[in-house]
Design an enzyme around this catalytic site. Structure first.
Site, PDB file in Angstrom:
ATOM      1  N   GLY A 291      39.899  74.336  44.679  1.00  0.00           N
ATOM      2  CA  GLY A 291      39.388  74.213  43.306  1.00  0.00           C
ATOM      3  C   GLY A 291      37.932  74.665  43.235  1.00  0.00           C
ATOM      4  O   GLY A 291      37.375  75.138  44.235  1.00  0.00           O
TER       5      GLY A 291
ATOM      6  N   ILE B  17      42.097  65.407  38.510  1.00  0.00           N
ATOM      7  CA  ILE B  17      42.579  66.045  37.279  1.00  0.00           C
ATOM      8  C   ILE B  17      42.018  65.282  36.072  1.00  0.00           C
ATOM      9  O   ILE B  17      41.537  64.151  36.219  1.00  0.00           O
ATOM     10  CB  ILE B  17      44.130  66.031  37.165  1.00  0.00           C
ATOM     11  CG1 ILE B  17      44.677  64.592  37.224  1.00  0.00           C
ATOM     12  CG2 ILE B  17      44.780  66.896  38.218  1.00  0.00           C
ATOM     13  CD1 ILE B  17      46.141  64.465  36.789  1.00  0.00           C
ATOM     14  N   THR B  18      42.092  65.930  34.925  1.00  0.00           N
ATOM     15  CA  THR B  18      41.799  65.221  33.666  1.00  0.00           C
ATOM     16  C   THR B  18      43.025  65.322  32.757  1.00  0.00           C
ATOM     17  O   THR B  18      43.751  66.324  32.804  1.00  0.00           O
ATOM     18  CB  THR B  18      40.610  65.855  32.915  1.00  0.00           C
ATOM     19  OG1 THR B  18      40.825  67.262  32.826  1.00  0.00           O
ATOM     20  CG2 THR B  18      39.286  65.603  33.586  1.00  0.00           C
TER      21      THR B  18
ATOM     22  N   GLY C 296      37.126  59.659  24.960  1.00  0.00           N
ATOM     23  CA  GLY C 296      38.325  60.470  25.234  1.00  0.00           C
ATOM     24  C   GLY C 296      38.721  60.497  26.697  1.00  0.00           C
ATOM     25  O   GLY C 296      39.636  61.233  27.076  1.00  0.00           O
TER      26      GLY C 296
ATOM     27  N   TYR D 275      40.095  58.738  33.011  1.00  0.00           N
ATOM     28  CA  TYR D 275      39.237  59.421  33.986  1.00  0.00           C
ATOM     29  C   TYR D 275      38.009  58.565  34.326  1.00  0.00           C
ATOM     30  O   TYR D 275      37.641  58.417  35.498  1.00  0.00           O
ATOM     31  CB  TYR D 275      38.824  60.767  33.392  1.00  0.00           C
ATOM     32  CG  TYR D 275      38.047  61.681  34.317  1.00  0.00           C
ATOM     33  CD1 TYR D 275      38.691  62.417  35.303  1.00  0.00           C
ATOM     34  CD2 TYR D 275      36.670  61.852  34.165  1.00  0.00           C
ATOM     35  CE1 TYR D 275      37.978  63.287  36.128  1.00  0.00           C
ATOM     36  CE2 TYR D 275      35.954  62.718  34.974  1.00  0.00           C
ATOM     37  CZ  TYR D 275      36.612  63.435  35.961  1.00  0.00           C
ATOM     38  OH  TYR D 275      35.896  64.291  36.767  1.00  0.00           O
TER      39      TYR D 275
ATOM     40  N   GLY E 205      27.580  65.993  37.485  1.00  0.00           N
ATOM     41  CA  GLY E 205      27.622  66.164  36.034  1.00  0.00           C
ATOM     42  C   GLY E 205      28.563  67.329  35.760  1.00  0.00           C
ATOM     43  O   GLY E 205      29.350  67.726  36.633  1.00  0.00           O
ATOM     44  N   TYR E 206      28.479  67.895  34.572  1.00  0.00           N
ATOM     45  CA  TYR E 206      29.391  68.987  34.213  1.00  0.00           C
ATOM     46  C   TYR E 206      29.098  70.215  35.083  1.00  0.00           C
ATOM     47  O   TYR E 206      27.964  70.677  35.167  1.00  0.00           O
ATOM     48  CB  TYR E 206      29.259  69.316  32.728  1.00  0.00           C
ATOM     49  CG  TYR E 206      29.816  68.192  31.874  1.00  0.00           C
ATOM     50  CD1 TYR E 206      31.150  68.183  31.505  1.00  0.00           C
ATOM     51  CD2 TYR E 206      29.016  67.114  31.490  1.00  0.00           C
ATOM     52  CE1 TYR E 206      31.688  67.140  30.761  1.00  0.00           C
ATOM     53  CE2 TYR E 206      29.535  66.067  30.742  1.00  0.00           C
ATOM     54  CZ  TYR E 206      30.874  66.083  30.379  1.00  0.00           C
ATOM     55  OH  TYR E 206      31.404  65.044  29.653  1.00  0.00           O
ATOM     56  N   THR E 207      30.146  70.714  35.686  1.00  0.00           N
ATOM     57  CA  THR E 207      30.024  71.807  36.649  1.00  0.00           C
ATOM     58  C   THR E 207      31.019  72.887  36.234  1.00  0.00           C
ATOM     59  O   THR E 207      32.166  72.564  35.885  1.00  0.00           O
ATOM     60  CB  THR E 207      30.384  71.275  38.065  1.00  0.00           C
ATOM     61  OG1 THR E 207      29.649  70.074  38.308  1.00  0.00           O
ATOM     62  CG2 THR E 207      30.058  72.288  39.144  1.00  0.00           C
TER      63      THR E 207
HETATM   64  N1  LIG Z   1      33.941  70.234  37.128  1.00  0.00           N
HETATM   65  C1  LIG Z   1      33.225  69.203  36.698  1.00  0.00           C
HETATM   66  O1  LIG Z   1      32.467  69.293  35.719  1.00  0.00           O
HETATM   67  C2  LIG Z   1      33.301  67.878  37.406  1.00  0.00           C
HETATM   68  C3  LIG Z   1      32.371  66.906  37.047  1.00  0.00           C
HETATM   69  C4  LIG Z   1      32.397  65.673  37.684  1.00  0.00           C
HETATM   70  C5  LIG Z   1      33.355  65.441  38.658  1.00  0.00           C
HETATM   71  N2  LIG Z   1      34.238  66.399  38.974  1.00  0.00           N
HETATM   72  C6  LIG Z   1      35.238  66.088  40.015  1.00  0.00           C
HETATM   73  O2  LIG Z   1      35.133  67.021  41.072  1.00  0.00           O
HETATM   74  C7  LIG Z   1      36.409  67.176  41.704  1.00  0.00           C
HETATM   75  C8  LIG Z   1      36.764  68.659  41.766  1.00  0.00           C
HETATM   76  O3  LIG Z   1      36.843  69.135  40.422  1.00  0.00           O
HETATM   77  P1  LIG Z   1      36.877  70.684  40.041  1.00  0.00           P
HETATM   78  O4  LIG Z   1      36.057  70.810  38.816  1.00  0.00           O
HETATM   79  O5  LIG Z   1      36.576  71.520  41.232  1.00  0.00           O
HETATM   80  O6  LIG Z   1      38.405  70.801  39.598  1.00  0.00           O
HETATM   81  P2  LIG Z   1      39.515  71.913  39.875  1.00  0.00           P
HETATM   82  O7  LIG Z   1      38.899  73.254  40.060  1.00  0.00           O
HETATM   83  O8  LIG Z   1      40.527  71.714  38.807  1.00  0.00           O
HETATM   84  O9  LIG Z   1      40.118  71.441  41.276  1.00  0.00           O
HETATM   85  C9  LIG Z   1      40.823  70.251  41.413  1.00  0.00           C
HETATM   86  C10 LIG Z   1      41.614  70.286  42.696  1.00  0.00           C
HETATM   87  O10 LIG Z   1      42.394  69.082  42.783  1.00  0.00           O
HETATM   88  C11 LIG Z   1      43.613  69.398  43.419  1.00  0.00           C
HETATM   89  N3  LIG Z   1      44.707  68.497  43.047  1.00  0.00           N
HETATM   90  C12 LIG Z   1      45.068  68.093  41.802  1.00  0.00           C
HETATM   91  N4  LIG Z   1      46.161  67.325  41.889  1.00  0.00           N
HETATM   92  C13 LIG Z   1      46.488  67.221  43.198  1.00  0.00           C
HETATM   93  C14 LIG Z   1      47.514  66.562  43.944  1.00  0.00           C
HETATM   94  N5  LIG Z   1      48.453  65.783  43.338  1.00  0.00           N
HETATM   95  N6  LIG Z   1      47.541  66.684  45.282  1.00  0.00           N
HETATM   96  C15 LIG Z   1      46.639  67.440  45.902  1.00  0.00           C
HETATM   97  N7  LIG Z   1      45.621  68.093  45.286  1.00  0.00           N
HETATM   98  C16 LIG Z   1      45.571  67.983  43.945  1.00  0.00           C
HETATM   99  C17 LIG Z   1      43.950  70.809  42.973  1.00  0.00           C
HETATM  100  O11 LIG Z   1      44.679  71.388  44.034  1.00  0.00           O
HETATM  101  P3  LIG Z   1      45.775  72.542  43.825  1.00  0.00           P
HETATM  102  O12 LIG Z   1      45.052  73.670  43.171  1.00  0.00           O
HETATM  103  O13 LIG Z   1      46.261  72.830  45.193  1.00  0.00           O
HETATM  104  O14 LIG Z   1      46.810  71.944  42.905  1.00  0.00           O
HETATM  105  C18 LIG Z   1      42.581  71.448  42.768  1.00  0.00           C
HETATM  106  O15 LIG Z   1      42.238  72.247  43.884  1.00  0.00           O
HETATM  107  C19 LIG Z   1      37.386  66.353  40.866  1.00  0.00           C
HETATM  108  O16 LIG Z   1      37.617  65.110  41.479  1.00  0.00           O
HETATM  109  C20 LIG Z   1      36.673  66.177  39.552  1.00  0.00           C
HETATM  110  O17 LIG Z   1      37.100  65.025  38.869  1.00  0.00           O
HETATM  111  C21 LIG Z   1      34.243  67.614  38.378  1.00  0.00           C
END
Ligand SMILES: NC(=O)c1ccc[n+]([C@@H]2O[C@H](COP(=O)([O-])OP(=O)(O)OC[C@H]3O[C@@H](n4cnc5c(N)ncnc54)[C@H](OP(=O)(O)O)[C@@H]3O)[C@@H](O)[C@H]2O)c1
Length: 246
Positions: A12, A91-92, A149, A153, A184-186
């Site tokens: 991801g 996930i969200t 919303g 999460y 934060g938001y990334t």
């Molecule tokens: N982006 C933001 O703004 C932000 C902010 C705060 C926190 N976060 C947190 O940072 C983390 C990474 O987020 P991201 O933004 O990089 O999201 P992302 O690009 O959507 O990546 C999420 C990853 O989670 C994996 N995943 C989802 N369901 C799964 C399952 N059942 N089993 C195994 N793997 C699973 C997916 O793997 P597959 O592709 O293999 O399905 C994907 O690689 C998350 O925990 C998110 O909540 C993100």
């Protein structure tokens, strides 16, 4: 000796940046992907020019308690050790609470919070027995401040912080540190799902006026698992451009 780090959701947005940082830091990385995503994971592996002695693709459904117990116990036998666990998969499924379905609640709690039990539990005892290790939980600013919303999460991400503190107390005597990073938001595929006008509104609320880069989250993880972070445990490191200050 080469250390081994396991990261969930490795391909991801944030996971990719952490994986690449871990490789740069000299770890052998166990990079998990969800079931049915092998081809996509292989493409990601090839695009990043990883070699199989540095990065091992590993299928794992983080929501499946039995599968995690079985596969991670086997992984320990095969690899000999896992020194670092990074719970990053998430996930969200947003929606106001009045309209939130039980399924949207359950899916988000399973993937973001129950996963932390499923993945950490089979590996934690071995870390303690070995006398050292690191657990990092990727939480969120919205687990700290709450977000309209996102009851599901925010609950899951706040739960990760409670878990971090409790497990830190259990691991401390054995040299196992447990910390959370709260981005934060990334700009990643997760945030690309948001409406452009919502994103503009959010940017306007961030004192630094921009989203985080995934690499900035990865550098924080790298610090916490390094020797420089050895005396930090039970903490949550906010990386949010000033969006929320505690
Ligand atoms: N982006 C933001 O703004 C932000 C902010 C705060 C926190 N976060 C947190 O940072 C983390 C990474 O987020 P991201 O933004 O990089 O999201 P992302 O690009 O959507 O990546 C999420 C990853 O989670 C994996 N995943 C989802 N369901 C799964 C399952 N059942 N089993 C195994 N793997 C699973 C997916 O793997 P597959 O592709 O293999 O399905 C994907 O690689 C998350 O925990 C998110 O909540 C993100």
């Amino acid at each position: 000796m080469e250390k081994i780090a396991l990261i969930t959701g490795s391909k991801g947005g944030i996971g990719s940046a952490i994986t690449s940082q871990l490789v740069e830091d000299g770890y052998r990385v166990i990079a998990t992907h969800s079931p049915g995503k092998r081809e996509c994971a292989q493409r990601w592996f090839d695009e990043n020019n990883y070699s199989s002695n540095k990065v091992r693709l590993f299928e794992l459904d983080v929501t499946d308690t039995e599968q995690c117990a079985e596969r991670l116990t086997q992984l320990l036998v095969e690899e000999g050790t896992v020194d670092v666990v990074i719970n990053n998969a998430g996930i969200t499924k947003d929606g106001v609470f009045k309209k939130m379905t039980a399924q949207a609640w359950k899916d988000v709690i399973d993937t973001n919070l129950n996963s932390v039990f499923n993945v950490t539990q089979p590996l934690f005892a071995a870390m303690c027995e070995k006398g050292g290790g690191r657990v990092i939980n990727i939480s969120s600013v919205n687990g700290i401040k709450g977000q309209f919303g996102q009851t599901n999460y925010s609950a899951a991400k706040a739960g990760m912080i409670g878990f971090t503190k409790a497990l830190a107390a259990e691991g401390a005597r054995s040299g196992v540190t447990v910390n959370a990073v709260a981005p934060g938001y990334t700009m990643t595929p997760m945030v690309e799902l948001m409406k452009p006008e919502t994103l503009d509104f959010i940017k306007g609320q961030i004192p630094m006026g921009r989203l985080a880069e995934s690499v900035e989250i990865a550098k924080s993880v790298s610090f916490l698992i390094s020797d420089a972070g050895a005396y930090i445990t039970g903490e949550t490191l906010s990386v949010n451009g000033g969006l929320h200050m505690q």
